[in-house]
Write a protein that holds these residues in place. Sequence first.
Motif, mmCIF file in Angstrom:
data_model
loop_
_atom_site.group_PDB
_atom_site.id
_atom_site.type_symbol
_atom_site.label_atom_id
_atom_site.label_comp_id
_atom_site.label_asym_id
_atom_site.label_seq_id
_atom_site.Cartn_x
_atom_site.Cartn_y
_atom_site.Cartn_z
ATOM 1 N N GLY A 39 0.784 -1.232 0.000
ATOM 2 C CA GLY A 39 0.000 0.000 0.000
ATOM 3 C C GLY A 39 0.812 1.276 0.000
ATOM 4 N N LEU A 40 2.135 1.176 0.137
ATOM 5 C CA LEU A 40 2.960 2.389 0.140
ATOM 6 C C LEU A 40 3.230 2.843 -1.286
ATOM 7 N N VAL A 41 3.143 4.147 -1.516
ATOM 8 C CA VAL A 41 3.367 4.730 -2.838
ATOM 9 C C VAL A 41 4.309 5.920 -2.687
ATOM 10 N N VAL A 42 5.272 6.039 -3.603
ATOM 11 C CA VAL A 42 6.173 7.197 -3.651
ATOM 12 C C VAL A 42 5.946 7.906 -4.977
ATOM 13 N N THR A 43 5.715 9.209 -4.921
ATOM 14 C CA THR A 43 5.516 9.999 -6.137
ATOM 15 C C THR A 43 6.423 11.212 -6.122
ATOM 16 N N GLN A 44 6.783 11.681 -7.315
ATOM 17 C CA GLN A 44 7.633 12.858 -7.469
ATOM 18 C C GLN A 44 6.722 14.083 -7.525
ATOM 19 N N GLN A 45 6.766 14.901 -6.459
ATOM 20 C CA GLN A 45 5.909 16.083 -6.405
ATOM 21 C C GLN A 45 6.463 17.236 -7.230
ATOM 22 N N THR A 46 7.754 17.488 -7.078
ATOM 23 C CA THR A 46 8.475 18.460 -7.898
ATOM 24 C C THR A 46 9.803 17.814 -8.275
ATOM 25 N N SER A 47 10.646 18.553 -8.973
ATOM 26 C CA SER A 47 11.923 17.979 -9.409
ATOM 27 C C SER A 47 12.820 17.598 -8.245
ATOM 28 N N ASN A 48 12.562 18.145 -7.035
ATOM 29 C CA ASN A 48 13.427 17.843 -5.893
ATOM 30 C C ASN A 48 12.655 17.501 -4.623
ATOM 31 N N ILE A 49 11.367 17.139 -4.747
ATOM 32 C CA ILE A 49 10.567 16.764 -3.591
ATOM 33 C C ILE A 49 9.818 15.464 -3.889
ATOM 34 N N LEU A 50 9.970 14.489 -2.969
ATOM 35 C CA LEU A 50 9.268 13.211 -3.062
ATOM 36 C C LEU A 50 8.158 13.150 -2.014
ATOM 37 N N LYS A 51 7.067 12.479 -2.377
ATOM 38 C CA LYS A 51 5.971 12.249 -1.437
ATOM 39 C C LYS A 51 5.839 10.751 -1.178
ATOM 40 N N SER A 80 24.476 16.458 -0.538
ATOM 41 C CA SER A 80 23.076 16.874 -0.488
ATOM 42 C C SER A 80 22.479 16.472 0.847
ATOM 43 N N ASP A 81 21.708 17.372 1.444
ATOM 44 C CA ASP A 81 20.871 17.000 2.572
ATOM 45 C C ASP A 81 19.643 16.249 2.050
ATOM 46 N N LEU A 82 19.087 15.394 2.892
ATOM 47 C CA LEU A 82 17.805 14.755 2.620
ATOM 48 C C LEU A 82 16.885 15.205 3.747
ATOM 49 N N GLU A 83 16.060 16.208 3.466
ATOM 50 C CA GLU A 83 15.343 16.916 4.518
ATOM 51 C C GLU A 83 13.872 16.506 4.564
ATOM 52 N N PHE A 84 13.446 16.138 5.763
ATOM 53 C CA PHE A 84 12.065 15.774 6.044
ATOM 54 C C PHE A 84 11.202 17.023 5.930
ATOM 55 N N GLY A 85 10.096 16.924 5.202
ATOM 56 C CA GLY A 85 9.274 18.112 4.950
ATOM 57 C C GLY A 85 8.441 18.512 6.138
ATOM 58 N N VAL A 86 8.895 19.509 6.862
ATOM 59 C CA VAL A 86 8.124 20.033 7.993
ATOM 60 C C VAL A 86 8.018 21.556 7.953
ATOM 61 N N ASP A 87 8.757 22.201 7.084
ATOM 62 C CA ASP A 87 8.870 23.656 7.135
ATOM 63 C C ASP A 87 8.147 24.357 5.994
ATOM 64 N N THR A 88 7.203 23.684 5.371
ATOM 65 C CA THR A 88 6.458 24.308 4.288
ATOM 66 C C THR A 88 4.977 23.991 4.459
ATOM 67 N N ASP A 89 4.134 24.926 4.119
ATOM 68 C CA ASP A 89 2.691 24.723 4.245
ATOM 69 C C ASP A 89 2.167 23.759 3.188
ATOM 70 N N ILE A 90 2.820 23.736 2.033
ATOM 71 C CA ILE A 90 2.334 22.888 0.941
ATOM 72 C C ILE A 90 2.775 21.453 1.132
ATOM 73 N N TYR A 91 4.059 21.244 1.439
ATOM 74 C CA TYR A 91 4.613 19.899 1.562
ATOM 75 C C TYR A 91 4.969 19.631 3.020
ATOM 76 N N LYS A 92 3.918 19.467 3.856
ATOM 77 C CA LYS A 92 4.136 19.259 5.295
ATOM 78 C C LYS A 92 3.835 17.800 5.633
ATOM 79 N N SER A 93 4.794 17.120 6.245
ATOM 80 C CA SER A 93 4.610 15.723 6.624
ATOM 81 C C SER A 93 3.623 15.621 7.777
ATOM 82 N N SER A 94 2.720 14.621 7.681
ATOM 83 C CA SER A 94 1.663 14.513 8.685
ATOM 84 C C SER A 94 1.128 13.091 8.730
ATOM 85 N N MET A 95 0.286 12.818 9.740
ATOM 86 C CA MET A 95 -0.432 11.547 9.779
ATOM 87 C C MET A 95 -1.823 11.795 10.352
ATOM 88 N N LEU A 96 -2.750 10.911 9.953
ATOM 89 C CA LEU A 96 -4.116 10.970 10.467
ATOM 90 C C LEU A 96 -4.296 9.810 11.434
#
Length: 267
Positions: A39-51, A80-96
């Motif tokens: 059930g896990l899926v990885v998609t390319q959101q932008t040229s340098n951001i993965l979801k 290169s750093d590999l940075e967890f997305g927490v500092d942007t409103d658009i690409y913010k890591s979260s869970m429900l």
Amino acid sequence: NIDLPVNVTSIGTVFSLTVYYEYDNSVLNYTGFDNFPSGLVVTQQTSNILKILIGAFPATTTIVDGTLVDLQFDYVGGPSDLEFGVDTDIYKSSMLKTDYTPFNFTSSDVTNGAVNGTYFAASIDGGDWNTGSDWSTGVVPNSWANVTVASGTESIIGANAMANDVTIETGGQLTLNDGFTLTAGGDFLVESVSGSNGSFIDENSIGGLTVTGTTTVENYLSAGNYHGISMPVSGETSTAFQGAPANIYLKYYNEGTNDYTNILNYG
């Protein structure tokens, strides 16, 4: 090729988990993922951001501690750093969570990764320096590439280019077109053996080549033969011929008098 693991702990059972990762796409070229749960899926959101997304609401998913997924990249060279997305409103890591409350990760919840810079080898056996498919690595070199122009081939630089070390093998030819630059952060070497020389032609009137390290232009000389010599670099003196084989003599030509005169002293 390298695998970069995404490790998790204390997530437990959730409706969904969404993770964003940002990286330098001039250093890492994303190619896919491996070792992942159903059930896990990885998609390319932008040229340098993965979801990364796992979960199918309203079904729940239990995420076990350990490696969630291995992200796979082609390494192009450099850091290169590999940075967890927490500092942007658009690409913010979260869970429900299962109580229907959302949770947004903060910087204190994660440990980011990095890829340290290292030099790599790249060779071209003819064609366009600025075309990735003409290179052994499949990508245009950056400042972390130790470049070789292969013997018996001709290559052209038609846009600004860079590398670390540059070696032109015997019989290899490299031409820097007018209006463009080649920057070598390391050394620059043009090789020579009996009967074959490497060639570098800079078509810029004031020179488009910049070398941070040492520039070496070899010229193979055989004893008992005449050779026409011209210096492809500025500032060179006859000391370049010290250590040459026996019976090597150096003269300069005076066009006005049509005479050859011995150069008796080095320097």
